[in-house]
Design a protein around this motif. Structure first.
Motif, PDB file in Angstrom:
ATOM      1  N   THR A 105       0.198  -1.277   0.312  1.00 15.14           N
ATOM      2  CA  THR A 105       0.226  -0.224   0.555  1.00 15.14           C
ATOM      3  C   THR A 105       0.789   0.879  -0.214  1.00 15.14           C
ATOM      4  OG1 THR A 105      -2.034  -0.902   1.094  1.00 15.14           O
ATOM      5  CG2 THR A 105      -2.148   1.732   1.142  1.00 15.14           C
ATOM      6  N   ALA A 106       2.022   1.061   0.730  1.00 13.81           N
ATOM      7  CA  ALA A 106       2.600   2.647   1.218  1.00 13.81           C
ATOM      8  C   ALA A 106       3.519   3.020  -0.437  1.00 13.81           C
ATOM      9  CB  ALA A 106       3.746   2.111   2.057  1.00 13.81           C
ATOM     10  N   PHE A 107       4.157   1.276  -0.531  1.00 14.09           N
ATOM     11  CA  PHE A 107       5.054   1.684  -2.142  1.00 14.09           C
ATOM     12  C   PHE A 107       3.377   1.888  -3.605  1.00 14.09           C
ATOM     13  CE2 PHE A 107       5.987   0.594  -7.125  1.00 14.09           C
ATOM     14  CZ  PHE A 107       6.238   0.416  -6.773  1.00 14.09           C
ATOM     15  N   ALA A 108       2.122   1.775  -3.490  1.00 14.02           N
ATOM     16  CA  ALA A 108       1.033   2.221  -4.247  1.00 14.02           C
ATOM     17  C   ALA A 108       1.306   3.662  -3.802  1.00 14.02           C
ATOM     18  CB  ALA A 108       0.241   0.987  -4.004  1.00 14.02           C
ATOM     19  N   LEU A 109       0.821   4.536  -2.963  1.00 15.12           N
ATOM     20  CA  LEU A 109       0.765   5.454  -2.641  1.00 15.12           C
ATOM     21  C   LEU A 109       1.909   6.098  -3.468  1.00 15.12           C
ATOM     22  CD1 LEU A 109      -1.048   4.978   0.778  1.00 15.12           C
ATOM     23  CD2 LEU A 109      -1.800   6.306  -1.220  1.00 15.12           C
ATOM     24  N   ALA A 110       3.567   5.755  -3.202  1.00  9.06           N
ATOM     25  CA  ALA A 110       4.488   6.764  -3.035  1.00  9.06           C
ATOM     26  C   ALA A 110       4.849   6.660  -4.680  1.00  9.06           C
ATOM     27  CB  ALA A 110       5.289   5.545  -2.690  1.00  9.06           C
ATOM     28  N   VAL A 111       4.211   5.644  -5.293  1.00  9.61           N
ATOM     29  CA  VAL A 111       3.934   5.954  -6.926  1.00  9.61           C
ATOM     30  C   VAL A 111       2.662   6.503  -7.134  1.00  9.61           C
ATOM     31  CG1 VAL A 111       3.970   5.092  -9.213  1.00  9.61           C
ATOM     32  CG2 VAL A 111       5.402   4.108  -7.180  1.00  9.61           C
ATOM     33  N   ALA A 112       1.281   6.150  -7.040  1.00  7.18           N
ATOM     34  CA  ALA A 112       0.168   6.732  -7.061  1.00  7.18           C
ATOM     35  C   ALA A 112       0.238   8.791  -7.392  1.00  7.18           C
ATOM     36  CB  ALA A 112      -0.874   6.022  -6.500  1.00  7.18           C
ATOM     37  N   ILE A 113       1.025   9.153  -5.890  1.00  2.00           N
ATOM     38  CA  ILE A 113       0.758  10.673  -4.923  1.00  2.00           C
ATOM     39  C   ILE A 113       1.265  11.599  -6.046  1.00  2.00           C
ATOM     40  CG2 ILE A 113       0.490  12.410  -3.777  1.00  2.00           C
ATOM     41  CD1 ILE A 113       0.121  10.336  -1.681  1.00  2.00           C
ATOM     42  N   ALA A 168      18.888  -9.221  -5.376  1.00  3.57           N
ATOM     43  CA  ALA A 168      17.448  -9.570  -5.475  1.00  3.57           C
ATOM     44  C   ALA A 168      16.861  -7.946  -5.410  1.00  3.57           C
ATOM     45  CB  ALA A 168      16.840 -10.608  -4.835  1.00  3.57           C
ATOM     46  N   GLY A 169      17.509  -7.756  -4.435  1.00  2.00           N
ATOM     47  CA  GLY A 169      17.200  -6.290  -3.039  1.00  2.00           C
ATOM     48  C   GLY A 169      17.165  -5.288  -4.630  1.00  2.00           C
ATOM     49  N   ARG A 170      18.692  -5.446  -5.050  1.00  2.52           N
ATOM     50  CA  ARG A 170      18.871  -4.635  -5.742  1.00  2.52           C
ATOM     51  C   ARG A 170      17.791  -4.569  -7.170  1.00  2.52           C
ATOM     52  NH1 ARG A 170      24.661  -5.923  -6.863  1.00  2.52           N
ATOM     53  NH2 ARG A 170      25.052  -6.587  -4.597  1.00  2.52           N
ATOM     54  N   GLY A 171      17.219  -5.168  -8.009  1.00  2.00           N
ATOM     55  CA  GLY A 171      16.163  -5.704  -8.568  1.00  2.00           C
ATOM     56  C   GLY A 171      14.668  -4.787  -8.431  1.00  2.00           C
ATOM     57  N   GLY A 172      14.856  -5.366  -7.203  1.00  2.00           N
ATOM     58  CA  GLY A 172      13.609  -4.224  -6.268  1.00  2.00           C
ATOM     59  C   GLY A 172      13.458  -2.956  -6.499  1.00  2.00           C
ATOM     60  N   TRP A 173      14.783  -2.008  -6.491  1.00  2.71           N
ATOM     61  CA  TRP A 173      14.444  -1.310  -6.473  1.00  2.71           C
ATOM     62  C   TRP A 173      14.620  -0.816  -7.866  1.00  2.71           C
ATOM     63  CZ3 TRP A 173      14.401   2.130  -2.743  1.00  2.71           C
ATOM     64  CH2 TRP A 173      14.184   1.905  -0.796  1.00  2.71           C
ATOM     65  N   ILE A 174      14.966  -1.384  -8.381  1.00  5.59           N
ATOM     66  CA  ILE A 174      15.581  -0.718 -10.535  1.00  5.59           C
ATOM     67  C   ILE A 174      13.949  -1.466 -10.126  1.00  5.59           C
ATOM     68  CG2 ILE A 174      15.622  -1.586 -12.683  1.00  5.59           C
ATOM     69  CD1 ILE A 174      18.734  -1.975 -10.711  1.00  5.59           C
ATOM     70  N   GLY A 175      13.662  -2.051  -9.610  1.00  9.82           N
ATOM     71  CA  GLY A 175      12.216  -2.442 -10.423  1.00  9.82           C
ATOM     72  C   GLY A 175      10.869  -1.316 -10.197  1.00  9.82           C
ATOM     73  N   GLY A 176      11.189  -1.220  -8.836  1.00 10.13           N
ATOM     74  CA  GLY A 176      10.445   0.326  -7.995  1.00 10.13           C
ATOM     75  C   GLY A 176      10.471   1.632  -9.113  1.00 10.13           C
ATOM     76  N   ALA A 177      11.065   2.165  -8.894  1.00  5.63           N
ATOM     77  CA  ALA A 177      12.035   2.880  -9.641  1.00  5.63           C
ATOM     78  C   ALA A 177      11.271   3.131 -11.120  1.00  5.63           C
ATOM     79  CB  ALA A 177      13.236   3.098 -10.190  1.00  5.63           C
ATOM     80  N   ALA A 204      12.855 -11.291  -8.661  1.00  6.70           N
ATOM     81  CA  ALA A 204      13.844 -10.374  -7.097  1.00  6.70           C
ATOM     82  C   ALA A 204      12.893 -11.122  -5.437  1.00  6.70           C
ATOM     83  CB  ALA A 204      13.765  -9.189  -6.679  1.00  6.70           C
ATOM     84  N   LEU A 205      11.729 -11.540  -5.877  1.00  7.63           N
ATOM     85  CA  LEU A 205      10.762 -12.003  -4.913  1.00  7.63           C
ATOM     86  C   LEU A 205      11.109 -13.448  -4.838  1.00  7.63           C
ATOM     87  CD1 LEU A 205       8.561 -12.207  -3.330  1.00  7.63           C
ATOM     88  CD2 LEU A 205       6.624 -11.496  -4.650  1.00  7.63           C
ATOM     89  N   ARG A 206      11.098 -13.939  -6.633  1.00  4.71           N
ATOM     90  CA  ARG A 206      11.043 -15.537  -6.437  1.00  4.71           C
ATOM     91  C   ARG A 206      12.328 -15.529  -5.993  1.00  4.71           C
ATOM     92  NH1 ARG A 206      13.280 -19.555 -10.042  1.00  4.71           N
ATOM     93  NH2 ARG A 206      12.604 -20.743 -10.352  1.00  4.71           N
ATOM     94  N   ARG A 207      13.666 -14.779  -6.407  1.00  5.53           N
ATOM     95  CA  ARG A 207      15.204 -14.825  -5.420  1.00  5.53           C
ATOM     96  C   ARG A 207      15.530 -15.063  -4.608  1.00  5.53           C
ATOM     97  NH1 ARG A 207      20.780 -14.073  -8.116  1.00  5.53           N
ATOM     98  NH2 ARG A 207      22.154 -14.497  -6.425  1.00  5.53           N
ATOM     99  N   ARG A 208      14.789 -14.110  -4.127  1.00  6.23           N
ATOM    100  CA  ARG A 208      14.531 -13.737  -2.271  1.00  6.23           C
ATOM    101  C   ARG A 208      13.737 -15.369  -2.075  1.00  6.23           C
ATOM    102  NH1 ARG A 208      17.429 -11.408   1.711  1.00  6.23           N
ATOM    103  NH2 ARG A 208      15.091 -11.335   2.542  1.00  6.23           N
ATOM    104  N   LEU A 209      12.748 -15.877  -2.733  1.00  8.89           N
ATOM    105  CA  LEU A 209      11.809 -16.879  -1.896  1.00  8.89           C
ATOM    106  C   LEU A 209      12.539 -18.286  -1.612  1.00  8.89           C
ATOM    107  CD1 LEU A 209       8.233 -16.124  -2.881  1.00  8.89           C
ATOM    108  CD2 LEU A 209       8.570 -15.838  -0.844  1.00  8.89           C
TER     109      LEU A 209
END
Length: 176
Positions: free
Chosen positions: A23-31, A80-89, A135-140
């Motif tokens: 939810t925080a990610f959605a708001l951080a991008v949507a606003i 995987a963390g770097r992949g998550g940050w890049i995917g979010g950006a 990134a999620l699959r790798r972490r899991l």
């Protein structure tokens, strides 16, 4: 074992973290991209039909990815963390207004933003989802895999092992 095994093993705390961080990610991008209308941000070009579904998929993946870090400290090399940050950006750039993004305007100008950047935004979103899913699959998978020792243990006596290799003296070594 699959990544689904790790998801099934999520505690209620991890699910709560996943929901809150998604939810925080959605708001951080949507606003800031003005998908959620606020007086703080404006948008010159209306959102595309795929902006909200894309943001929701990215938010769900990002929330689950953050939840994998609950009670599991990251490893020294956490790609995987770097992949998550890049995917979010990439999600931020993909769902945002092409002419409202200052970085895009500086790099391409308003005509370039509409001509070059706007057609690439769906590709950016697909890449963002792919990186977040990877990134999620790798972490899991890391959470359900077994650690393998890096050195072969040397048996000393019955029931004892040494986890480091012991150097053997070479011929003529004064330690003989």
């Amino acid at each position: 074992m699959t990544s689904w095994t790790a998801l099934r093993g999520f505690s209620p705390r991890r699910w709560a973290v996943a929901a809150l961080s998604g939810t925080a990610f959605a708001l951080a991008v949507a606003i800031p991209t003005d998908l959620v209308d606020t007086p703080l941000f404006g948008r010159e070009i209306p959102p595309t039909w795929w902006a909200w579904p894309a943001l929701l998929v990215s938010s769900a993946l990002a929330g689950l990815l953050v939840a994998t870090y609950v009670a599991a400290p990251p490893r020294e090399t956490d790609v995987a963390g770097r992949g998550g940050w890049i995917g979010g950006a990439l999600t931020f750039f993909a769902v945002g207004c092409p002419v409202c993004n200052k970085l895009v305007l500086v790099a391409l100008g308003s005509a370039g933003a509409l001509t070059w950047f706007e057609p690439v935004q769906p590709v950016l979103q697909l890449l963002a989802v792919a990186l977040l899913a990877w990134a999620l699959r790798r972490r899991l998978l890391d959470q359900v895999s077994c650690a393998v020792p890096t050195t072969n243990p040397i048996p000393q006596t019955v029931g004892q092992t040494v986890s480091q290799t012991v150097p053997h003296p070479s011929p003529g070594d004064p330690r003989d």
